[in-house]
Design a protein around this motif. Structure first.
Motif, short mmCIF file in Angstrom:
data_model
loop_
_atom_site.label_atom_id
_atom_site.label_comp_id
_atom_site.label_asym_id
_atom_site.label_seq_id
_atom_site.Cartn_x
_atom_site.Cartn_y
_atom_site.Cartn_z
N ILE A 24 0.85 -1.18 0.00
CA ILE A 24 0.00 0.00 0.00
C ILE A 24 0.89 1.24 0.00
CG2 ILE A 24 -1.71 1.31 1.33
CD1 ILE A 24 -2.81 -1.43 2.28
N THR A 25 1.90 1.24 0.87
CA THR A 25 2.96 2.26 0.89
C THR A 25 4.26 1.50 1.09
OG1 THR A 25 3.03 2.63 3.29
CG2 THR A 25 1.37 3.88 2.04
N PRO A 26 5.42 2.18 1.02
CA PRO A 26 6.67 1.45 1.27
C PRO A 26 6.74 0.80 2.65
CG PRO A 26 7.13 3.57 0.26
CD PRO A 26 5.66 3.55 0.59
N ASP A 27 5.99 1.35 3.60
CA ASP A 27 6.04 0.84 4.97
C ASP A 27 4.79 0.05 5.37
OD1 ASP A 27 8.50 2.15 5.34
OD2 ASP A 27 7.46 4.01 5.82
N MET A 28 3.84 -0.12 4.46
CA MET A 28 2.58 -0.79 4.82
C MET A 28 2.18 -1.76 3.72
SD MET A 28 -1.32 0.78 5.56
CE MET A 28 -0.81 2.39 5.15
N GLY A 81 -7.95 10.78 0.01
CA GLY A 81 -7.54 9.69 -0.87
C GLY A 81 -7.56 8.36 -0.13
N GLU A 82 -6.99 7.36 -0.76
CA GLU A 82 -7.04 6.00 -0.24
C GLU A 82 -6.39 5.86 1.14
OE1 GLU A 82 -7.78 6.22 -4.39
OE2 GLU A 82 -5.93 6.80 -3.36
N LEU A 83 -5.24 6.47 1.35
CA LEU A 83 -4.56 6.33 2.64
C LEU A 83 -5.39 6.92 3.77
CD1 LEU A 83 -0.86 7.04 1.63
CD2 LEU A 83 -2.04 4.83 1.83
N TYR A 177 -14.74 13.53 1.61
CA TYR A 177 -15.24 12.95 0.36
C TYR A 177 -14.10 12.24 -0.36
CZ TYR A 177 -16.84 13.12 -4.59
OH TYR A 177 -17.17 12.84 -5.89
N TYR A 178 -14.27 10.92 -0.53
CA TYR A 178 -13.32 10.12 -1.31
C TYR A 178 -13.85 10.05 -2.74
CZ TYR A 178 -10.83 5.96 -2.95
OH TYR A 178 -10.08 5.06 -3.69
N ARG A 179 -13.44 11.02 -3.54
CA ARG A 179 -13.93 11.14 -4.92
C ARG A 179 -13.54 9.93 -5.77
NH1 ARG A 179 -11.29 13.66 -9.49
NH2 ARG A 179 -12.78 14.42 -11.01
N GLY A 180 -12.38 9.35 -5.52
CA GLY A 180 -11.93 8.20 -6.32
C GLY A 180 -12.88 7.02 -6.23
N TRP A 185 -10.35 2.66 -5.96
CA TRP A 185 -10.04 1.62 -4.97
C TRP A 185 -9.72 0.31 -5.69
CZ3 TRP A 185 -9.48 2.18 0.24
CH2 TRP A 185 -9.47 1.02 1.03
N GLN A 186 -10.57 -0.09 -6.63
CA GLN A 186 -10.33 -1.33 -7.36
C GLN A 186 -9.18 -1.19 -8.35
OE1 GLN A 186 -13.76 -4.00 -8.24
NE2 GLN A 186 -14.94 -2.14 -7.81
N GLY A 187 -9.02 0.02 -8.91
CA GLY A 187 -7.91 0.25 -9.82
C GLY A 187 -6.56 0.09 -9.15
N LEU A 188 -6.51 0.29 -7.84
CA LEU A 188 -5.28 0.09 -7.08
C LEU A 188 -5.17 -1.33 -6.53
CD1 LEU A 188 -5.18 3.52 -5.26
CD2 LEU A 188 -3.61 2.70 -7.03
#
Length: 199
Positions: A24-28, A81-83, A177-180, A185-188
Motif C-alpha cells: 500500500i505504501t513502502p512501509d505498509m 484519498g485511499e490512505l 469525500y473520497y472522490r476516487g 479503490w479497485q484500480g489500485l
C-alpha cells in the motif's frame, strides 16, 4: 556499461527483484480494519498482471448522469484519498459511508464501510448522533466525522448525499469525500468485500 551489467546481474538473482510485493505504501503491506463481521485485512492484489474488467474499465459514459464530480462537492467538505480512507476505517470515531444504492453496496464495497444510500442520507442523521428538529436535524456536540464515497470520479451519489446532509443540518466540516470511490479503490487492487460481509 558496468551499471547495465550490474542491473542485469542483480535481476538474475532469484528472489532479489520484486521481493517486496505490491504494498500500500513502502512501509505498509496491509491494514487491519474492524467490520461488523470481524477484522478484515486490506491489501493490494499481489498479481502484478491483474487487470480490471467490466464497468470499472469504461472511460466515456454520457453526462448526465455520468459527469465528472468536483473534488469538493460542497463548501467545507474535505477531499481525501485511499490512505486517509484506510486510516478512517481504523479510527472508531470516523464512519466510512458507502453512498451508493444498496445493490451496488451488496455487489462489493470497501471493508468496514456502512451502507447509507445517497437518497436516504439526509433522513438517517439520527444514526450519526443528530437530533430530529422540525426543519431537519440538530447536529451538535459529539457527532462523528464521516467519509463518503460512491463509484468514482463520475459518480454523483455521494456528492448528493453530502449536500443533502449539510442542508439537513450535518456540519460540512465533519464530512470528507473520497472522490476516487470504488473505481480508484479497485484500480489500485485494494480489497473489496460483498456488502454485509465485512461491509
Amino acid at each position: 556499461m558496468r551499471i547495465t551489467a550490474f542491473a542485469f546481474a542483480m535481476a538474475a538473482v532469484p528472489g532479489l527483484a520484486m521481493a517486496d510485493g505490491v504494498g500500500i505504501t513502502p512501509d505498509m503491506m496491509s491494514a487491519s480494519v474492524p467490520t461488523a463481521t470481524g477484522m478484515v485485512e486490506i491489501s493490494r492484489n499481489q498479481d502484478s498482471a491483474h487487470r480490471l474488467e467490466g464497468d470499472w474499465t469504461l472511460t466515456s459514459r454520457p453526462c448526465p448522469n455520468f459527469c465528472i464530480q468536483p473534488m469538493v462537492p460542497a463548501p467545507g467538505v474535505t477531499p481525501v484519498g485511499e490512505l486517509e480512507v484506510i486510516a478512517a476505517l481504523q479510527d472508531p470515531n470516523i464512519v466510512v459511508i458507502d453512498g451508493r444504492i444498496r445493490p451496488e453496496f451488496e455487489a462489493g464495497t470497501i471493508p468496514g464501510a456502512v451502507s447509507v444510500p445517497y437518497n436516504e442520507a439526509a433522513d438517517r442523521l439520527g444514526e450519526l448522533g443528530c437530533e430530529v428538529d422540525f426543519d431537519g436535524f440538530i447536529c451538535e456536540g459529539d457527532i462523528p466525522q464521516v467519509v463518503l464515497f460512491c463509484n468514482g470520479p463520475w459518480c454523483g451519489q455521494s456528492p448528493t448525499a453530502a449536500r443533502n446532509m449539510i442542508e439537513a443540518g450535518f456540519p460540512a466540516e465533519n464530512i470528507s469525500y473520497y472522490r476516487g470511490g470504488m473505481q480508484n479503490w479497485q484500480g489500485l487492487g485494494l480489497t473489496v468485500v460483498p456488502g454485509g460481509a465485512g461491509g
